[in-house]
Design a protein around this motif. Structure first.
Motif, PDB file in Angstrom:
ATOM      1  N   ILE A  24       0.859  -1.181   0.000  1.00 51.77           N
ATOM      2  CA  ILE A  24       0.000   0.000   0.000  1.00 51.77           C
ATOM      3  C   ILE A  24       0.892   1.226   0.000  1.00 51.77           C
ATOM      4  O   ILE A  24       1.796   1.357   0.817  1.00 51.77           O
ATOM      5  CB  ILE A  24      -0.920   0.022   1.242  1.00 51.77           C
ATOM      6  N   VAL A  25       0.657   2.132  -0.936  1.00 54.63           N
ATOM      7  CA  VAL A  25       1.382   3.394  -0.978  1.00 54.63           C
ATOM      8  C   VAL A  25       0.567   4.419  -0.199  1.00 54.63           C
ATOM      9  O   VAL A  25      -0.557   4.756  -0.588  1.00 54.63           O
ATOM     10  CB  VAL A  25       1.612   3.860  -2.433  1.00 54.63           C
ATOM     11  N   TRP A  26       1.131   4.926   0.874  1.00 55.79           N
ATOM     12  CA  TRP A  26       0.389   5.837   1.751  1.00 55.79           C
ATOM     13  C   TRP A  26       0.422   7.271   1.256  1.00 55.79           C
ATOM     14  O   TRP A  26      -0.537   8.019   1.444  1.00 55.79           O
ATOM     15  CB  TRP A  26       0.926   5.732   3.181  1.00 55.79           C
ATOM     16  N   THR A  27       1.517   7.657   0.643  1.00 55.33           N
ATOM     17  CA  THR A  27       1.581   9.010   0.089  1.00 55.33           C
ATOM     18  C   THR A  27       2.750   9.119  -0.877  1.00 55.33           C
ATOM     19  O   THR A  27       3.701   8.329  -0.807  1.00 55.33           O
ATOM     20  CB  THR A  27       1.717  10.079   1.197  1.00 55.33           C
ATOM     21  N   ARG A  28       2.663  10.077  -1.786  1.00 54.97           N
ATOM     22  CA  ARG A  28       3.770  10.453  -2.657  1.00 54.97           C
ATOM     23  C   ARG A  28       4.081  11.924  -2.405  1.00 54.97           C
ATOM     24  O   ARG A  28       3.164  12.747  -2.352  1.00 54.97           O
ATOM     25  CB  ARG A  28       3.420  10.224  -4.142  1.00 54.97           C
ATOM     26  N   LEU A  29       5.359  12.243  -2.292  1.00 58.75           N
ATOM     27  CA  LEU A  29       5.778  13.594  -1.960  1.00 58.75           C
ATOM     28  C   LEU A  29       6.281  14.316  -3.200  1.00 58.75           C
ATOM     29  O   LEU A  29       6.735  13.699  -4.164  1.00 58.75           O
ATOM     30  CB  LEU A  29       6.874  13.558  -0.890  1.00 58.75           C
ATOM     31  N   GLU A  30       6.221  15.640  -3.159  1.00 57.96           N
ATOM     32  CA  GLU A  30       6.680  16.449  -4.280  1.00 57.96           C
ATOM     33  C   GLU A  30       8.154  16.220  -4.587  1.00 57.96           C
ATOM     34  O   GLU A  30       8.612  16.437  -5.712  1.00 57.96           O
ATOM     35  CB  GLU A  30       6.451  17.936  -3.970  1.00 57.96           C
ATOM     36  N   SER A  31       8.911  15.784  -3.603  1.00 57.60           N
ATOM     37  CA  SER A  31      10.348  15.564  -3.769  1.00 57.60           C
ATOM     38  C   SER A  31      10.671  14.287  -4.543  1.00 57.60           C
ATOM     39  O   SER A  31      11.845  13.964  -4.751  1.00 57.60           O
ATOM     40  CB  SER A  31      11.028  15.505  -2.393  1.00 57.60           C
ATOM     41  N   GLY A  32       9.632  13.537  -4.953  1.00 62.55           N
ATOM     42  CA  GLY A  32       9.862  12.310  -5.702  1.00 62.55           C
ATOM     43  C   GLY A  32      10.001  11.079  -4.831  1.00 62.55           C
ATOM     44  O   GLY A  32      10.506  10.047  -5.269  1.00 62.55           O
ATOM     45  N   ILE A  93      10.678   5.428  -0.251  1.00 67.33           N
ATOM     46  CA  ILE A  93      11.385   5.026  -1.464  1.00 67.33           C
ATOM     47  C   ILE A  93      11.633   6.246  -2.345  1.00 67.33           C
ATOM     48  O   ILE A  93      10.725   7.045  -2.577  1.00 67.33           O
ATOM     49  CB  ILE A  93      10.559   3.991  -2.271  1.00 67.33           C
ATOM     50  N   ASP A  94      12.861   6.375  -2.833  1.00 64.76           N
ATOM     51  CA  ASP A  94      13.166   7.375  -3.850  1.00 64.76           C
ATOM     52  C   ASP A  94      12.719   6.798  -5.191  1.00 64.76           C
ATOM     53  O   ASP A  94      13.250   5.787  -5.645  1.00 64.76           O
ATOM     54  CB  ASP A  94      14.671   7.673  -3.864  1.00 64.76           C
ATOM     55  N   GLU A  95      11.740   7.417  -5.828  1.00 64.71           N
ATOM     56  CA  GLU A  95      11.158   6.853  -7.042  1.00 64.71           C
ATOM     57  C   GLU A  95      12.088   6.938  -8.249  1.00 64.71           C
ATOM     58  O   GLU A  95      11.878   6.245  -9.237  1.00 64.71           O
ATOM     59  CB  GLU A  95       9.820   7.532  -7.346  1.00 64.71           C
ATOM     60  N   THR A  96      13.123   7.750  -8.161  1.00 69.90           N
ATOM     61  CA  THR A  96      14.087   7.828  -9.253  1.00 69.90           C
ATOM     62  C   THR A  96      15.022   6.626  -9.250  1.00 69.90           C
ATOM     63  O   THR A  96      15.258   5.994 -10.272  1.00 69.90           O
ATOM     64  CB  THR A  96      14.908   9.127  -9.171  1.00 69.90           C
ATOM     65  N   SER A  97      15.537   6.292  -8.063  1.00 65.71           N
ATOM     66  CA  SER A  97      16.483   5.183  -7.947  1.00 65.71           C
ATOM     67  C   SER A  97      15.830   3.883  -7.491  1.00 65.71           C
ATOM     68  O   SER A  97      16.428   2.819  -7.582  1.00 65.71           O
ATOM     69  CB  SER A  97      17.581   5.554  -6.951  1.00 65.71           C
ATOM     70  N   ASN A  98      14.601   3.985  -6.952  1.00 61.55           N
ATOM     71  CA  ASN A  98      13.885   2.852  -6.357  1.00 61.55           C
ATOM     72  C   ASN A  98      14.618   2.295  -5.131  1.00 61.55           C
ATOM     73  O   ASN A  98      14.464   1.130  -4.773  1.00 61.55           O
ATOM     74  CB  ASN A  98      13.651   1.730  -7.359  1.00 61.55           C
ATOM     75  N   ASP A  99      15.407   3.126  -4.487  1.00 59.86           N
ATOM     76  CA  ASP A  99      16.119   2.725  -3.270  1.00 59.86           C
ATOM     77  C   ASP A  99      15.362   3.172  -2.030  1.00 59.86           C
ATOM     78  O   ASP A  99      14.691   4.214  -2.039  1.00 59.86           O
ATOM     79  CB  ASP A  99      17.522   3.352  -3.241  1.00 59.86           C
ATOM     80  N   ALA A 100      15.480   2.392  -0.965  1.00 56.88           N
ATOM     81  CA  ALA A 100      14.909   2.776   0.322  1.00 56.88           C
ATOM     82  C   ALA A 100      15.767   3.886   0.929  1.00 56.88           C
ATOM     83  O   ALA A 100      16.993   3.800   0.934  1.00 56.88           O
ATOM     84  CB  ALA A 100      14.856   1.581   1.259  1.00 56.88           C
ATOM     85  N   VAL A 101      15.118   4.936   1.417  1.00 56.80           N
ATOM     86  CA  VAL A 101      15.855   6.059   2.016  1.00 56.80           C
ATOM     87  C   VAL A 101      15.418   6.337   3.447  1.00 56.80           C
ATOM     88  O   VAL A 101      16.035   7.150   4.137  1.00 56.80           O
ATOM     89  CB  VAL A 101      15.702   7.329   1.156  1.00 56.80           C
ATOM     90  N   GLY A 102      14.371   5.666   3.904  1.00 54.05           N
ATOM     91  CA  GLY A 102      13.892   5.858   5.270  1.00 54.05           C
ATOM     92  C   GLY A 102      13.108   4.653   5.746  1.00 54.05           C
ATOM     93  O   GLY A 102      12.425   4.003   4.948  1.00 54.05           O
ATOM     94  N   ILE A 103      13.222   4.350   7.040  1.00 52.99           N
ATOM     95  CA  ILE A 103      12.542   3.195   7.634  1.00 52.99           C
ATOM     96  C   ILE A 103      11.837   3.641   8.910  1.00 52.99           C
ATOM     97  O   ILE A 103      12.410   4.372   9.724  1.00 52.99           O
ATOM     98  CB  ILE A 103      13.542   2.073   7.994  1.00 52.99           C
ATOM     99  N   LEU A 104      10.601   3.210   9.094  1.00 48.63           N
ATOM    100  CA  LEU A 104       9.872   3.429  10.345  1.00 48.63           C
ATOM    101  C   LEU A 104       9.385   2.077  10.841  1.00 48.63           C
ATOM    102  O   LEU A 104       8.462   1.500  10.278  1.00 48.63           O
ATOM    103  CB  LEU A 104       8.694   4.383  10.132  1.00 48.63           C
ATOM    104  N   LEU A 105      10.055   1.550  11.878  1.00 50.88           N
ATOM    105  CA  LEU A 105       9.698   0.234  12.415  1.00 50.88           C
ATOM    106  C   LEU A 105       8.601   0.368  13.460  1.00 50.88           C
ATOM    107  O   LEU A 105       8.707   1.169  14.399  1.00 50.88           O
ATOM    108  CB  LEU A 105      10.919  -0.427  13.052  1.00 50.88           C
ATOM    109  N   MET A 106       7.548  -0.467  13.321  1.00 51.57           N
ATOM    110  CA  MET A 106       6.411  -0.427  14.239  1.00 51.57           C
ATOM    111  C   MET A 106       5.865  -1.834  14.457  1.00 51.57           C
ATOM    112  O   MET A 106       6.042  -2.710  13.610  1.00 51.57           O
ATOM    113  CB  MET A 106       5.307   0.472  13.678  1.00 51.57           C
ATOM    114  N   ARG A 107       5.194  -2.024  15.574  1.00 50.87           N
ATOM    115  CA  ARG A 107       4.493  -3.281  15.851  1.00 50.87           C
ATOM    116  C   ARG A 107       3.201  -2.979  16.596  1.00 50.87           C
ATOM    117  O   ARG A 107       3.104  -1.971  17.319  1.00 50.87           O
ATOM    118  CB  ARG A 107       5.329  -4.228  16.729  1.00 50.87           C
TER     119      ARG A 107
END
Length: 352
Positions: A24-32, A93-107
């Protein structure tokens, strides 16, 4: 159309399975960047971010030099992967490189699990990791979220880790807002966590969290020594904080589809960064936006996910009046029901 271009039944089944398993994609930001559910295929990538860009900057772990204790590092990462498997965490996710740039761990923490946690001695082996966990337990144990808020379960934030080059751009706040939306979508109306630096405490307060317990680092002593002596400028306390999500924020997903359009284009959306994509469309649609920084304006384009193989926003134009999306055809034999456009745009034309 050539018969050789027709996908096989196996191809169709694989495409359908991929869409079902898509996060599920929760949001897309203007920064890509986009924020979505953390899935297993990104676990190792997430673990790398934690090892290389979290343990060396987080206040408590940095203060005790956890990276000098290999056993503690491995134990931290092992527990982090357990948290990932609960499928409640988020990734940016950076949509240009498709790399993960941030993680939020939750349970999700239910009442029984909470009682179990504090009614037994937890076995930890790494010396430095044990020191931090003991401190966290002392901070959290006096606050029984289940009784305080009258709930059977709540969503607990464990770790926010962002790559250095993506910090101080508002990504942390966006990930916290998506965490709240995620809890609301699951009908969990309380979210809580431990926040160890003043920047995070102030940030989380802006989205509605309040402090329920706080420990000054200078007063946390083991023997004759202050345990966390090098906490950085302005970081005086660690706080256990929580937020009650209002009933009006609990999002109920429609049981049956309401919209069937391949494309939905909106102008004068009047949206801003405080509104998540999930609040506008469910996960059947890929949402692309250009919000105006000032009041009014803005454009939005929603694309049916099952009508395209992929869709990506083009950032060539900086105007908040144009959103341009390139689409790759889904390749189904039912061509009359499939998108055949290579790109589609939504443009707001000024009245003057």
């Amino acid at each position: 159309m050539l018969l050789d271009d027709e996908p096989t039944e196996e191809d169709k089944a694989n495409e359908l399975e991929a869409r079902i398993k898509a996060p599920i994609v929760w949001t897309r930001l203007e920064s890509g960047l986009r924020i979505e559910d953390l899935q297993e295929k990104r676990f190792e990538e997430a673990a790398t971010i934690l090892r290389e860009h979290f343990l060396n900057t987080e206040v408590t772990f940095k203060s005790i030099n956890i990276l000098d204790d290999d056993e503690s590092v491995e134990e931290f990462l092992s527990n982090a992967k357990i948290q990932m498997k609960d499928k409640a965490s988020l990734v940016a996710i950076d949509e240009t490189s498709n790399d993960a740039v941030g993680i939020l761990l939750m349970r999700v923490v239910d009442r029984v699990a909470f009682s179990r946690t504090f009614s037994r001695v937890k076995l930890t082996y790494g010396r430095n990791y044990s020191t931090v966990m003991k401190f966290y337990n002392k901070l959290e144990k006096p606050v029984n979220i289940h009784e305080l808020y009258g709930v059977q379960k709540y969503l607990k934030i464990f770790t926010l880790a962002i790559l250095p080059e993506y910090r101080h751009r508002g990504l942390g706040k966006e990930m916290y807002k998506c965490a709240i939306a995620s809890a609301a979508a699951s009908k969990i109306n309380v979210i809580a966590g431990i926040f160890t630096c003043v920047r995070n405490q102030e940030l989380i307060e802006t989205v509605g969290f309040v402090k329920h317990n706080e420990i000054y680092y200078a007063k946390y002593i083991d023997g004759d020594e202050i345990v966390f002596s090098d906490t950085g400028a302005g970081n005086y306390t660690a706080a256990f904080m929580a937020m009650k999500i209002c009933e009006s924020d609990i999002i109920a997903r429609p049981e049956t589809p309401i919209l069937h359009h391949d494309f939905i284009a909106l102008t004068e959306t009047w949206l801003n960064e405080s509104v998540c994509d999930f609040e506008i469309f469910d996960d059947r649609y890929l949402v692309f936006r250009r919000d105006r920084a000032s009041r009014g304006g803005g454009v939005l384009l929603a694309v049916r996910a099952d009508r395209v193989r992929s869709a990506q926003q083009i950032h060539r134009l900086q105007s908040s009046s144009v959103v341009n999306v390139t689409c790759t055809n889904a390749g189904s034999s039912l061509r009359t029901h499939m998108i055949t456009l290579n790109s589609v745009s939504c443009v707001l034309i000024p009245k003057n």
